[in-house]
Design a protein around this motif. Structure first.
Motif, mmCIF file in Angstrom:
data_model
loop_
_atom_site.group_PDB
_atom_site.id
_atom_site.type_symbol
_atom_site.label_atom_id
_atom_site.label_comp_id
_atom_site.label_asym_id
_atom_site.label_seq_id
_atom_site.Cartn_x
_atom_site.Cartn_y
_atom_site.Cartn_z
ATOM 1 N N UNK A 84 0.821 -1.221 0.000
ATOM 2 C CA UNK A 84 0.000 0.000 0.000
ATOM 3 C C UNK A 84 0.851 1.267 0.000
ATOM 4 N N UNK A 85 0.468 2.211 -0.850
ATOM 5 C CA UNK A 85 1.116 3.526 -0.854
ATOM 6 C C UNK A 85 0.193 4.575 -0.239
ATOM 7 N N UNK A 86 -1.113 4.234 -0.169
ATOM 8 C CA UNK A 86 -2.016 5.190 0.488
ATOM 9 C C UNK A 86 -2.949 4.467 1.451
ATOM 10 N N UNK A 87 -3.275 5.205 2.513
ATOM 11 C CA UNK A 87 -4.178 4.662 3.528
ATOM 12 C C UNK A 87 -5.427 5.528 3.540
ATOM 13 N N UNK A 88 -6.562 4.910 3.220
ATOM 14 C CA UNK A 88 -7.857 5.588 3.332
ATOM 15 C C UNK A 88 -8.477 5.070 4.618
ATOM 16 N N UNK A 96 -5.577 7.580 16.332
ATOM 17 C CA UNK A 96 -4.414 7.264 17.170
ATOM 18 C C UNK A 96 -3.755 5.941 16.730
ATOM 19 N N UNK A 97 -4.588 4.925 16.453
ATOM 20 C CA UNK A 97 -4.009 3.637 16.036
ATOM 21 C C UNK A 97 -3.442 3.706 14.620
ATOM 22 N N UNK A 98 -3.933 4.685 13.859
ATOM 23 C CA UNK A 98 -3.525 4.815 12.460
ATOM 24 C C UNK A 98 -2.016 4.954 12.321
ATOM 25 N N UNK A 99 -1.396 5.583 13.307
ATOM 26 C CA UNK A 99 0.051 5.828 13.223
ATOM 27 C C UNK A 99 0.834 4.521 13.115
ATOM 28 N N UNK A 162 -4.833 0.872 0.700
ATOM 29 C CA UNK A 162 -5.305 0.108 1.868
ATOM 30 C C UNK A 162 -6.428 0.934 2.486
ATOM 31 N N UNK A 163 -7.618 0.339 2.542
ATOM 32 C CA UNK A 163 -8.752 1.055 3.155
ATOM 33 C C UNK A 163 -8.993 0.448 4.533
ATOM 34 N N UNK A 164 -8.826 1.259 5.580
ATOM 35 C CA UNK A 164 -8.994 0.749 6.941
ATOM 36 C C UNK A 164 -10.330 1.214 7.502
#
Ligand code: SAM
Length: 328
Positions: A84-88, A96-99, A162-164
């Motif tokens: 993944x190069x981008x996180x949506x 906070x967990x995204x980091x 990557x879609x979280x």
């Protein structure tokens, strides 16, 4: 309304007068049903978002720390597998967990863009500024939007996406619309994109119920906050003190229900809708369901949405799960 914060940070808002309409429609529809009900997205004004962050720190609320521990254990693997190069991130909140994921992407040298999406304007703006500061060269494209209605405003992907969707928020959807929603996410992944879905797992009811009935009463404040939202946004006159927080695990449906119970008969006027609502003594208003999952339920929901479960990550006690999925 568009707001450019710096050249690498852009936040777009797709919430406007129509969304006041959405709240109005939800209230008109929900408060005139035999079992009164409101959708959970209306919890999250600035105060509601702060209260949710406080819930995440509570000892009884195992979800946040467990999901974080799973991310810490597997973020490198997730990034390596997805490229993944981008996180949506949908329902990004204070991210906070995204980091943990962004760190892993940075370490792998792939990190290009972060796209937080949330109805809470204050959190999207704050997160966009903070993360662009923290991660050199990171482009942030924030969307103040309703993920149920505004996915078409997601920008074109800039590479493998990557879609979280973390925090167990998918559990707020009832089963039928949950599958429909997951299908709509699958369509936004792109050819080589992945979905990373956080879900709370079915376990001992006592443990689940404690998480929604914390001893400090923060969840109760969070639940009651929706009445303040209605009072402010729709000129309603709810006596907030006259309602109490209720949360219980429905063992048959395997979901938590949060409700607000009138301590005694209440008459409420919603001025903006010219609506009068009566609550009998002990009558309840449902404000949230939070479905809990088994592996079978996850696999079934993903398959019904046209998604293939690539890997299911969990913690040693199987409290929470992170599913990595891609279009089948
Ligand atoms: C349970 S919290 C989870 C926050 C964060 N992802 C986490 O894991 O801690 C749900 C988040 O989704 C946002 N949210 C709820 N309904 C939404 C909707 N329909 N569209 C966009 N955001 C929504 C809320 O504002 C809140 O930040």
């Amino acid at each position: 309304m568009d707001r450019i914060l710096e050249d690498v940070v852009e936040v777009r808002s797709h919430l406007g007068p129509d969304d006041e309409r959405t709240l109005a429609d939800d209230v008109l529809d929900g408060l005139t049903r035999p079992l009164k009900e409101l959708p959970p997205k209306h919890f999250y004004d600035a105060r509601g978002s702060e209260l949710f962050d406080a819930i995440c720190e509570l000892p009884e609320y195992y979800q946040t720390r467990t999901e974080r521990s799973i991310l810490e254990a597997h973020a490198d693997d997730i990034v390596a597998r997805t490229g993944a190069v981008e996180l949506v991130e949908l329902g990004s909140g204070s991210a906070t967990k995204t980091r943990v994921l962004l760190d892993a992407m940075q370490e792998a040298g792939t990190l290009a863009r972060y796209v937080p999406v949330d109805v809470s304007a204050s959190t999207v703006h704050a997160v966009a500024e903070l993360l662009a500061d923290e991660y050199a060269g990171l482009s942030v494209y924030g969307l103040v939007a309703d993920f149920e209605r505004h996915l078409e405003y997601l920008p074109e992907d800039v590479g493998p996406r990557l879609m979280a969707f973390l925090g167990g928020t998918i559990g707020n959807f009832p089963p039928g619309s949950r599958r429909r929603f997951l299908r709509s996410l699958g369509k936004r992944l792109g050819a080589d994109g992945y979905l990373l879905l956080g879900t709370d797992l079915v376990k001992e009811p006592r443990v689940i119920e404690a998480a929604y009935n914390d001893s400090a009463g923060v969840t109760a404040q969070f639940n009651l906050n929706v009445l303040h939202v209605l009072n402010r946004e729709l000129e309603a006159d709810f006596d907030v003190e006259a309602f109490e927080h209720v949360a219980f695990f429905d063992r048959e449906r395997e979901w938590i229900e949060m409700r607000l119970r009138a301590r005694e008969p209440q008459h409420v006027r919603v001025e903006a809708l010219d609506l009068e609502v009566d609550f009998a003594s002990r009558e309840e208003l449902r404000t949230e369901i939070s479905a809990k999952f088994t592996r079978e339920r996850l696999r079934g929901d993903l398959a019904a949405a046209g998604l293939e479960l690539v890997e299911l990550f969990t913690d040693p006690d199987e409290l929470f799960a992170l599913s990595l999925a891609r279009p089948a």
